[in-house]
Design a protein around this motif. Structure first.
Motif, PDB file in Angstrom:
ATOM      1  N   TYR A 130       1.582  11.083  -5.494  1.00  0.00           N
ATOM      2  CA  TYR A 130       1.243   9.671  -5.281  1.00  0.00           C
ATOM      3  C   TYR A 130       0.713   9.114  -6.590  1.00  0.00           C
ATOM      4  O   TYR A 130       0.135   9.821  -7.419  1.00  0.00           O
ATOM      5  N   LYS A 131       0.941   7.833  -6.792  1.00  0.00           N
ATOM      6  CA  LYS A 131       0.572   7.180  -8.030  1.00  0.00           C
ATOM      7  C   LYS A 131      -0.899   6.771  -8.010  1.00  0.00           C
ATOM      8  O   LYS A 131      -1.550   6.774  -6.970  1.00  0.00           O
ATOM      9  N   ASP A 132      -1.387   6.386  -9.179  1.00  0.00           N
ATOM     10  CA  ASP A 132      -2.803   6.030  -9.297  1.00  0.00           C
ATOM     11  C   ASP A 132      -3.176   4.853  -8.402  1.00  0.00           C
ATOM     12  O   ASP A 132      -4.260   4.828  -7.820  1.00  0.00           O
ATOM     13  N   ASP A 133      -2.289   3.855  -8.308  1.00  0.00           N
ATOM     14  CA  ASP A 133      -2.648   2.694  -7.492  1.00  0.00           C
ATOM     15  C   ASP A 133      -2.783   3.077  -6.024  1.00  0.00           C
ATOM     16  O   ASP A 133      -3.675   2.578  -5.310  1.00  0.00           O
ATOM     17  N   ALA A 134      -1.945   4.007  -5.561  1.00  0.00           N
ATOM     18  CA  ALA A 134      -2.068   4.478  -4.183  1.00  0.00           C
ATOM     19  C   ALA A 134      -3.334   5.307  -4.011  1.00  0.00           C
ATOM     20  O   ALA A 134      -4.022   5.212  -2.985  1.00  0.00           O
ATOM     21  N   LEU A 135      -3.659   6.110  -5.024  1.00  0.00           N
ATOM     22  CA  LEU A 135      -4.888   6.914  -4.967  1.00  0.00           C
ATOM     23  C   LEU A 135      -6.118   6.023  -4.831  1.00  0.00           C
ATOM     24  O   LEU A 135      -7.016   6.287  -4.015  1.00  0.00           O
ATOM     25  N   LEU A 136      -6.168   4.952  -5.621  1.00  0.00           N
ATOM     26  CA  LEU A 136      -7.318   4.043  -5.570  1.00  0.00           C
ATOM     27  C   LEU A 136      -7.371   3.301  -4.236  1.00  0.00           C
ATOM     28  O   LEU A 136      -8.462   3.040  -3.707  1.00  0.00           O
TER      29      LEU A 136
END
Length: 395
Positions: free
Chosen positions: A249-255
């Motif tokens: 998963y990408k950083d934006d999804a992680l945040l």
């Protein structure tokens, strides 16, 4: 025109015996030029596709080592890397060295990185190889094979010619830059920079520290605890399955997950940014478990933003003066400005920080000492024409 090497002259080594014989011929040479071609778009770890090697001299032996088409053990090359009587010459070595460290647990010593040397010699910041080929070797490169798939076989004659040029021109570039460094007495400057490349810690990725690479403006300890657990799981999963982090998963999804904190599959399914594949199976379970772990952390276990990521109390006037000073010092020394001090360094100094790279080693001699004198009010800057001068202030 670029140095033309007919395909028939580009020898490709496909066996361990051939590589060992070449490495034997390299023994006793003052240096060897090295480059690699690799792929990383679909994997966590780089896939080594080709190694290019060249011995000294304009017509010195240059070969390709193909670990895909043949059965080649890299141990003869690693043994050469351990031979400290031979300088190993790379350009922009960081990713090449990571491959050799991960696959062979070896780093080539002594090391010479022409990109680092070129910055010290005034060729600009992170100068490209093709620029040095043009300016130093007075040749040009055919870049048509630059973005080809190096894992496909057979390699085309154009690919082989392109790949071998990465080390044949490197010999000339190395010899010119090495002479310039000897003439200016700046070998130690380069050695300081290369020390980072030769530090095994540079290539060790610890999942528990992965969260520190995630950019966030939120300082909440609880939020960061969830970020830490999500980043740790993603790193471990990516390493274990040899897939890029972004495929998990990408950083934006992680945040987004750290903000919404889903603890059930139903809540996870409401995510707007999470890829569909991550909403089920092992990844989904890992996400939910990571959120629960982050939420369960005791107050004393919550992470905090590192000091270098905090909002600094910057003196803007002083920061502007430091920018003028570093520009003047860079012009005086003939080196890239950002090699001496980054904007982050300058802001940190203007905020009272003293544990920054710009105040250490050769940078301190070139810039740091006067930067601290400027902060203490012991010097001033004056302009005369296009030049900025440092003047001492006397009581």
């Amino acid at each position: 025109m670029a140095e033309s090497l007919p395909e028939t002259t580009v020898k490709t080594l496909t066996t361990s015996e051939e590589l060992a014989a070449f490495c034997d011929r390299a023994k006793g040479q003052p240096y060897i030029a090295i480059d690699t071609e690799f792929l990383r778009e679909r994997t966590y770890y780089s896939k080594l596709c080709l190694v290019q090697l060249a011995l000294p001299g304009k017509t010195g032996e240059a070969v390709l080592v193909d670990p895909i088409a043949g059965e080649v053990s890299m141990e003869p090359l690693y043994e050469l890397f351990r031979d400290e009587s031979i300088i190993k010459v790379f350009h922009a070595a960081r990713q090449d060295l990571e491959i050799f460290f991960v696959q062979g647990n070896v780093l080539p010593k002594p090391l010479f990185d022409t990109q680092v040397a070129a910055m010290v010699c005034g060729f600009g910041e992170q100068v490209a190889y093709e620029t040095l080929v043009r300016k130093i070797a007075h040749e040009s490169l055919d870049k048509t094979s630059r973005f080809t798939d190096w894992s496909r076989r057979p390699l085309t004659p154009a690919q082989k010619t392109y790949a071998i040029a990465d080390v044949t021109h490197l010999r000339v570039i190395y010899e010119v830059l090495a002479r310039q460094l000897a003439e200016t007495g700046r070998q130690k400057w380069v050695e300081e920079e290369i020390a980072v490349l030769l530090d095994p810690e540079t290539y060790v990725v610890r999942p528990n520290e992965a969260w520190q690479r995630v950019k966030t403006r939120t300082n909440s300890g609880r939020f960061l605890a969830v970020v830490r657990e999500l980043a740790r799981f993603r790193e471990e999963y990516a390493q274990g399955h040899n897939v890029p982090r972004s495929r998990v998963y990408k950083d934006d999804a992680l945040l987004e997950l750290a903000s919404t904190k889903p603890t059930t599959a139903e809540e996870l399914g409401r995510s707007r940014l999470l890829q569909r594949e991550a909403r089920r199976g092992e990844v989904a379970e890992g996400i939910l478990d990571s959120v629960r772990q982050g939420l369960a952390r005791k107050p004393e276990e919550l992470p905090h933003i590192e000091e270098n990521r905090e909002q600094l109390n910057v003196n803007p006037a002083l920061a502007d003066l430091l920018r003028v000073l570093v520009k003047a010092k860079a012009e005086e020394a003939g080196v890239a400005q950002k090699l001496i001090a980054t904007a982050t360094d300058l802001d940190a100094i203007a905020a009272g920080r003293r544990d920054v790279p710009a105040l250490k080693g050769w940078r301190n001699e070139v810039f740091g000492e006067d930067a601290l004198r400027l902060c203490r009010g012991e010097i001033a800057l004056t302009a005369r024409g296009q030049n900025v001068r440092v003047i001492s202030l006397k009581d």
